[in-house]
Design a protein around this motif. Structure first.
Motif, PDB file in Angstrom:
ATOM      1  N   LEU A 122       0.863  -1.172   0.000  1.00  0.00           N
ATOM      2  CA  LEU A 122       0.000   0.000   0.000  1.00  0.00           C
ATOM      3  C   LEU A 122       0.905   1.228   0.000  1.00  0.00           C
ATOM      4  CD1 LEU A 122      -2.919   1.109   0.263  1.00  0.00           C
ATOM      5  CD2 LEU A 122      -2.568   1.114   2.743  1.00  0.00           C
ATOM      6  N   ASN A 123       0.715   2.084  -0.975  1.00  0.00           N
ATOM      7  CA  ASN A 123       1.639   3.196  -1.211  1.00  0.00           C
ATOM      8  C   ASN A 123       0.882   4.523  -1.259  1.00  0.00           C
ATOM      9  OD1 ASN A 123       3.881   4.132  -3.948  1.00  0.00           O
ATOM     10  ND2 ASN A 123       3.917   4.724  -1.820  1.00  0.00           N
ATOM     11  N   VAL A 124       1.313   5.485  -0.430  1.00  0.00           N
ATOM     12  CA  VAL A 124       0.749   6.840  -0.434  1.00  0.00           C
ATOM     13  C   VAL A 124       1.864   7.808  -0.833  1.00  0.00           C
ATOM     14  CG1 VAL A 124      -0.414   8.643   0.893  1.00  0.00           C
ATOM     15  CG2 VAL A 124      -0.882   6.231   1.384  1.00  0.00           C
ATOM     16  N   THR A 125       1.617   8.579  -1.893  1.00  0.00           N
ATOM     17  CA  THR A 125       2.622   9.504  -2.414  1.00  0.00           C
ATOM     18  C   THR A 125       2.012  10.891  -2.556  1.00  0.00           C
ATOM     19  OG1 THR A 125       3.576   7.681  -3.692  1.00  0.00           O
ATOM     20  CG2 THR A 125       4.306   9.904  -4.251  1.00  0.00           C
ATOM     21  N   GLY A 126       2.745  11.903  -2.107  1.00  0.00           N
ATOM     22  CA  GLY A 126       2.266  13.276  -2.218  1.00  0.00           C
ATOM     23  C   GLY A 126       3.373  14.225  -2.620  1.00  0.00           C
ATOM     24  N   GLN A 127       2.987  15.328  -3.268  1.00  0.00           N
ATOM     25  CA  GLN A 127       3.966  16.314  -3.699  1.00  0.00           C
ATOM     26  C   GLN A 127       3.339  17.699  -3.721  1.00  0.00           C
ATOM     27  OE1 GLN A 127       5.689  16.735  -7.953  1.00  0.00           O
ATOM     28  NE2 GLN A 127       7.267  15.595  -6.853  1.00  0.00           N
ATOM     29  N   VAL A 128       4.073  18.697  -3.220  1.00  0.00           N
ATOM     30  CA  VAL A 128       3.649  20.096  -3.239  1.00  0.00           C
ATOM     31  C   VAL A 128       4.717  20.900  -3.966  1.00  0.00           C
ATOM     32  CG1 VAL A 128       3.070  22.127  -1.865  1.00  0.00           C
ATOM     33  CG2 VAL A 128       2.376  19.858  -1.074  1.00  0.00           C
ATOM     34  N   ASP A 129       4.271  21.684  -4.958  1.00  0.00           N
ATOM     35  CA  ASP A 129       5.177  22.497  -5.771  1.00  0.00           C
ATOM     36  C   ASP A 129       4.813  23.968  -5.570  1.00  0.00           C
ATOM     37  OD1 ASP A 129       6.625  23.843  -7.696  1.00  0.00           O
ATOM     38  OD2 ASP A 129       6.310  22.342  -9.257  1.00  0.00           O
ATOM     39  N   VAL A 130       5.723  24.733  -4.932  1.00  0.00           N
ATOM     40  CA  VAL A 130       5.508  26.157  -4.682  1.00  0.00           C
ATOM     41  C   VAL A 130       6.388  26.946  -5.642  1.00  0.00           C
ATOM     42  CG1 VAL A 130       5.618  28.021  -2.989  1.00  0.00           C
ATOM     43  CG2 VAL A 130       5.007  25.690  -2.261  1.00  0.00           C
ATOM     44  N   ALA A 131       5.750  27.760  -6.506  1.00  0.00           N
ATOM     45  CA  ALA A 131       6.487  28.526  -7.525  1.00  0.00           C
ATOM     46  C   ALA A 131       6.369  30.023  -7.284  1.00  0.00           C
ATOM     47  CB  ALA A 131       5.978  28.164  -8.915  1.00  0.00           C
ATOM     48  N   THR A 132       6.287  30.416  -6.029  1.00  0.00           N
ATOM     49  CA  THR A 132       6.170  31.833  -5.687  1.00  0.00           C
ATOM     50  C   THR A 132       7.360  32.629  -6.211  1.00  0.00           C
ATOM     51  OG1 THR A 132       4.967  31.222  -3.678  1.00  0.00           O
ATOM     52  CG2 THR A 132       5.843  33.461  -3.789  1.00  0.00           C
ATOM     53  N   PHE A 133       8.529  32.001  -6.270  1.00  0.00           N
ATOM     54  CA  PHE A 133       9.743  32.681  -6.712  1.00  0.00           C
ATOM     55  C   PHE A 133      10.135  32.239  -8.119  1.00  0.00           C
ATOM     56  CE2 PHE A 133       9.857  31.819  -2.127  1.00  0.00           C
ATOM     57  CZ  PHE A 133       9.826  33.128  -1.635  1.00  0.00           C
ATOM     58  N   ASP A 134       9.135  31.902  -8.925  1.00  0.00           N
ATOM     59  CA  ASP A 134       9.349  31.414 -10.277  1.00  0.00           C
ATOM     60  C   ASP A 134      10.398  32.269 -11.014  1.00  0.00           C
ATOM     61  OD1 ASP A 134       8.482  29.540 -12.320  1.00  0.00           O
ATOM     62  OD2 ASP A 134       7.725  31.290 -13.373  1.00  0.00           O
ATOM     63  N   PRO A 135      11.399  31.651 -11.703  1.00  0.00           N
ATOM     64  CA  PRO A 135      11.469  30.245 -12.089  1.00  0.00           C
ATOM     65  C   PRO A 135      11.983  29.275 -11.027  1.00  0.00           C
ATOM     66  CG  PRO A 135      13.367  31.387 -12.959  1.00  0.00           C
ATOM     67  CD  PRO A 135      12.517  32.432 -12.298  1.00  0.00           C
ATOM     68  N   VAL A 136      12.307  29.780  -9.844  1.00  0.00           N
ATOM     69  CA  VAL A 136      12.738  28.889  -8.767  1.00  0.00           C
ATOM     70  C   VAL A 136      11.507  28.254  -8.119  1.00  0.00           C
ATOM     71  CG1 VAL A 136      13.899  28.744  -6.550  1.00  0.00           C
ATOM     72  CG2 VAL A 136      14.840  30.205  -8.352  1.00  0.00           C
ATOM     73  N   HIS A 137      11.521  26.931  -8.025  1.00  0.00           N
ATOM     74  CA  HIS A 137      10.437  26.189  -7.388  1.00  0.00           C
ATOM     75  C   HIS A 137      10.941  25.569  -6.083  1.00  0.00           C
ATOM     76  CE1 HIS A 137       7.543  25.625 -10.944  1.00  0.00           C
ATOM     77  NE2 HIS A 137       8.470  26.487 -11.337  1.00  0.00           N
ATOM     78  N   ILE A 138      10.026  25.404  -5.159  1.00  0.00           N
ATOM     79  CA  ILE A 138      10.296  24.647  -3.930  1.00  0.00           C
ATOM     80  C   ILE A 138       9.368  23.436  -3.967  1.00  0.00           C
ATOM     81  CG2 ILE A 138      10.289  24.654  -1.419  1.00  0.00           C
ATOM     82  CD1 ILE A 138      10.650  27.695  -1.550  1.00  0.00           C
ATOM     83  N   ILE A 139       9.946  22.257  -4.072  1.00  0.00           N
ATOM     84  CA  ILE A 139       9.163  21.038  -4.263  1.00  0.00           C
ATOM     85  C   ILE A 139       9.419  20.090  -3.095  1.00  0.00           C
ATOM     86  CG2 ILE A 139       8.681  19.092  -5.779  1.00  0.00           C
ATOM     87  CD1 ILE A 139       9.753  20.769  -8.105  1.00  0.00           C
ATOM     88  N   LEU A 140       8.359  19.747  -2.395  1.00  0.00           N
ATOM     89  CA  LEU A 140       8.431  18.813  -1.267  1.00  0.00           C
ATOM     90  C   LEU A 140       7.686  17.537  -1.646  1.00  0.00           C
ATOM     91  CD1 LEU A 140       9.238  18.260   1.691  1.00  0.00           C
ATOM     92  CD2 LEU A 140       7.012  19.233   2.358  1.00  0.00           C
ATOM     93  N   THR A 141       8.369  16.396  -1.540  1.00  0.00           N
ATOM     94  CA  THR A 141       7.790  15.105  -1.914  1.00  0.00           C
ATOM     95  C   THR A 141       7.862  14.152  -0.732  1.00  0.00           C
ATOM     96  OG1 THR A 141       8.569  15.424  -4.193  1.00  0.00           O
ATOM     97  CG2 THR A 141       7.868  13.204  -3.573  1.00  0.00           C
ATOM     98  N   GLY A 142       6.772  13.464  -0.476  1.00  0.00           N
ATOM     99  CA  GLY A 142       6.728  12.453   0.569  1.00  0.00           C
ATOM    100  C   GLY A 142       6.171  11.148   0.032  1.00  0.00           C
ATOM    101  N   ASP A 143       6.687  10.031   0.545  1.00  0.00           N
ATOM    102  CA  ASP A 143       6.276   8.712   0.071  1.00  0.00           C
ATOM    103  C   ASP A 143       6.272   7.734   1.246  1.00  0.00           C
ATOM    104  OD1 ASP A 143       5.431   6.960  -1.838  1.00  0.00           O
ATOM    105  OD2 ASP A 143       7.394   6.637  -2.761  1.00  0.00           O
TER     106      ASP A 143
END
Length: 566
Positions: free
Chosen positions: A410-431
């Protein structure tokens, strides 16, 4: 009845010029159509009736307004508009001089003659006719361009439906084994594996080459094949160690598929294809190919939310069952449902839940009295290290090791992509993964082992990763940095399919990953990664001797990659 040259001749000049230069300047189709429309406007004219009169000043004003309107609509440039008006005045002057020379008359007669010559009547054109004319002109222009392109290139039509793709990666890799590691013989005795090195540092150069082609069969069907380097019996690593002694690199076919876009929201792929799941390398190695069939549904809920559902069936090891071979074919059946949330251009999130159900990957004991090796095919075709195993022969003189546990992840995967400072992104991934197929009682019953001797329940895996920078580094100056922590307990996932770089492959490991990438030019980038992993629960060389516990195996890996794609 007279044909008027006022707009016709000048517009013909500019149309011809535009059509001649469109191949060179990249003039789009709409611009060509608009210019041709000016030509049509100039040619669809009639002479004035005897009773129709208009002052030359009014005529000049009307013409000027028309040209200005074309400039405002972007059809004509200011330079061309000025030239158009200047040419019109010159034509009017020439016509007037000709009329005066031909028929001497009063000033009013000369004016009347000029008016008759310059009178323009533009008929109303319905909107549906305009659209039809536009499409017809567009089709004719594109047909002409395609014909000339084909004539110039001398290539058949099907060439346009092929898309070539490939990549080349050069890697410098250092594998470090800290002091205190168990020897290979002790580690293999405790884990029933065939690891070659646990103590000697290793430096090597490696290469990965991939070349494929994708064909557009029709509007809804594509097909593709791809070749890659790497060992033919290793499903997760396409890397080839560089050495002159190897003679030639091994090349194999790792993609052969057909993809059907049945509906805008329904896609079906079959054959050998890339990973169809939203996942991380905690469960699946990035280079792993999937055999079988998968269908993906991607419904749109509203402007902010969209969903996705993927189901599939994947053969792992097809076994022809006989009287002497009672093992069953190994399969994986997967399903995943998820949701995308994008409230604006600066934020997006993705969450998915998946169930990967592996059938017949666990070992079966060879039954006493049956022919030797009845269930030998239940042994996994490929293994790295970490999963719990048992001897299906229960015979120290002829040991054959197979997986102890069933696997139902059983696998739960999530990701949040914050592009407030575009082109710099802040990407948080959990699995997070949990093997809900592990059952100590079932293992004891199937293996014939005493319950106290069955493996401990170690069935959880998780990973957290933070990345800052551009999502990709395919252009010069693009960059990103990342860090991750992961933990894979022994029987959380199949050790033969998880990431081959962390801990040099396998489970029963925990540790860190840090790295970064930098684009040095178009489609060329550098990547550096450092992996530091330690064994979670060392096993004993003698299962009946608690003092025979080994020191944990530690593996540190540095990888420097030069990547290109085309």
């Amino acid at each position: 009845m007279k044909k008027l040259p006022l707009l016709r001749d000048v517009s013909q000049k500019y149309v011809a010029q535009d059509l001649r230069t469109s191949h060179l300047s990249g003039l789009n189709t709409s611009s060509i159509i608009a210019t041709i429309a000016v030509l049509m406007l100039g040619t669809v004219v009639n002479s004035a009736q005897a009773g129709e009169r208009e002052s030359l000043e009014q005529l000049r004003s009307t013409t000027t307004n028309l040209v200005n309107l074309l400039v405002q609509e972007g059809v004509l440039s200011k330079d061309k508009a000025g030239a158009l008006l200047k040419q019109a005045e010159q034509d009017a002057q020439i016509a007037k001089e000709k009329d005066v020379a031909a028929t001497p008359a009063s000033a009013s007669d000369s004016v009347d003659a000029a008016i008759d010559q310059k009178m323009v009547r533009v008929q109303y054109v319905p909107e549906i006719v305009k659209k039809q004319m536009k499409e017809e002109i567009k089709d004719e222009v594109m047909t002409t361009l395609n014909y000339k392109a084909g004539e110039r290139l001398g290539m058949p039509e099907w060439i346009d439906r092929l898309k070539w793709e490939g990549s080349l990666r050069l890697r410098a890799e250092t594998d470090n084994f800290p002091e205190g590691n168990p020897t290979p013989s002790d580690f293999n005795a405790a884990n029933n594996t065939k690891v070659k090195n646990t103590t000697e540092d290793r430096n090597r150069l490696r290469v990965r080459a991939q070349l494929g082609v994708k064909a557009e069969i029709n509007d809804w069907m594509t097909a593709g094949i791809r070749m890659t380097t790497g060992s033919l019996d290793d499903p997760i690593s396409p890397n080839q160690t560089q050495e002159a002694a190897s003679g030639k690199y091994t090349i194999g076919l790792d993609r052969a598929y057909m993809n059907a876009k049945v509906k805008p929201w329904l896609n079906v792929v079959g054959g050998r294809f890339s990973n169809p799941w939203f996942s991380t390398d905690l469960m699946w190695d990035p280079d792993l190919a999937f055999d079988g069939i998968a269908a993906s549904f991607t419904p749109t809920i509203n402007n902010q939310f969209s969903g996705f559902v993927t189901i599939g069936a994947f053969p792992i090891d097809e076994i022809e069952k006989t009287d002497l071979d009672l093992a069953k074919s190994k399969w994986m059946y997967g399903s995943q449902a998820g949701i995308n949330w994008k409230p604006n251009d600066k934020l997006s999130a993705k969450l998915a839940v998946a169930l990967y159900d592996f059938h017949n990957v666990e070992g079966e004991s060879n039954i006493v009295g049956n022919p030797v090796g009845t269930f030998n095919a239940s042994v996994p075709v490929s293994r790295t290290k970490g999963n719990s195993v048992f001897d299906i022969n229960i015979d120290p003189s002829n040991q054959v090791w197979a997986l102890s546990s069933k696997f139902r992840d059983l696998n739960v995967t999530g990701q949040v992509d914050v592009a407030t400072f575009d082109p710099v992104h802040i990407i948080l991934t959990g699995d997070y993964i949990r093997n809900i197929g592990f059952d100590s009682q079932e293992i004891a019953s199937r293996t014939g082992l005493d319950l106290s001797l069955t493996p401990k329940k170690q069935v959880n895996a998780y990973q957290v990763k933070l990345a800052v920078g551009m999502p990709e580094t395919y252009e010069k100056g693009q960059w990103n940095v990342f860090a991750a922590y992961k933990r894979l307990e022994a029987d959380s996932v199949l050790d033969s399919f998880t990431d081959s770089d962390f801990y040099l492959g396998g489970t029963n490991a925990k540790g860190w990953l840090i790295g970064g990438s930098y684009g040095i030019d178009k489609n060329t980038w550098l990547t550096a990664r450092w992996f530091s992993a330690d064994e979670i629960s060392p096993r004993r060389t003698d299962i009946n001797d608690p003092t025979a516990l080994l020191s944990p195996l530690s593996v540190d890996v540095l990888m420097l990659d030069l990547n290109t794609k085309f």
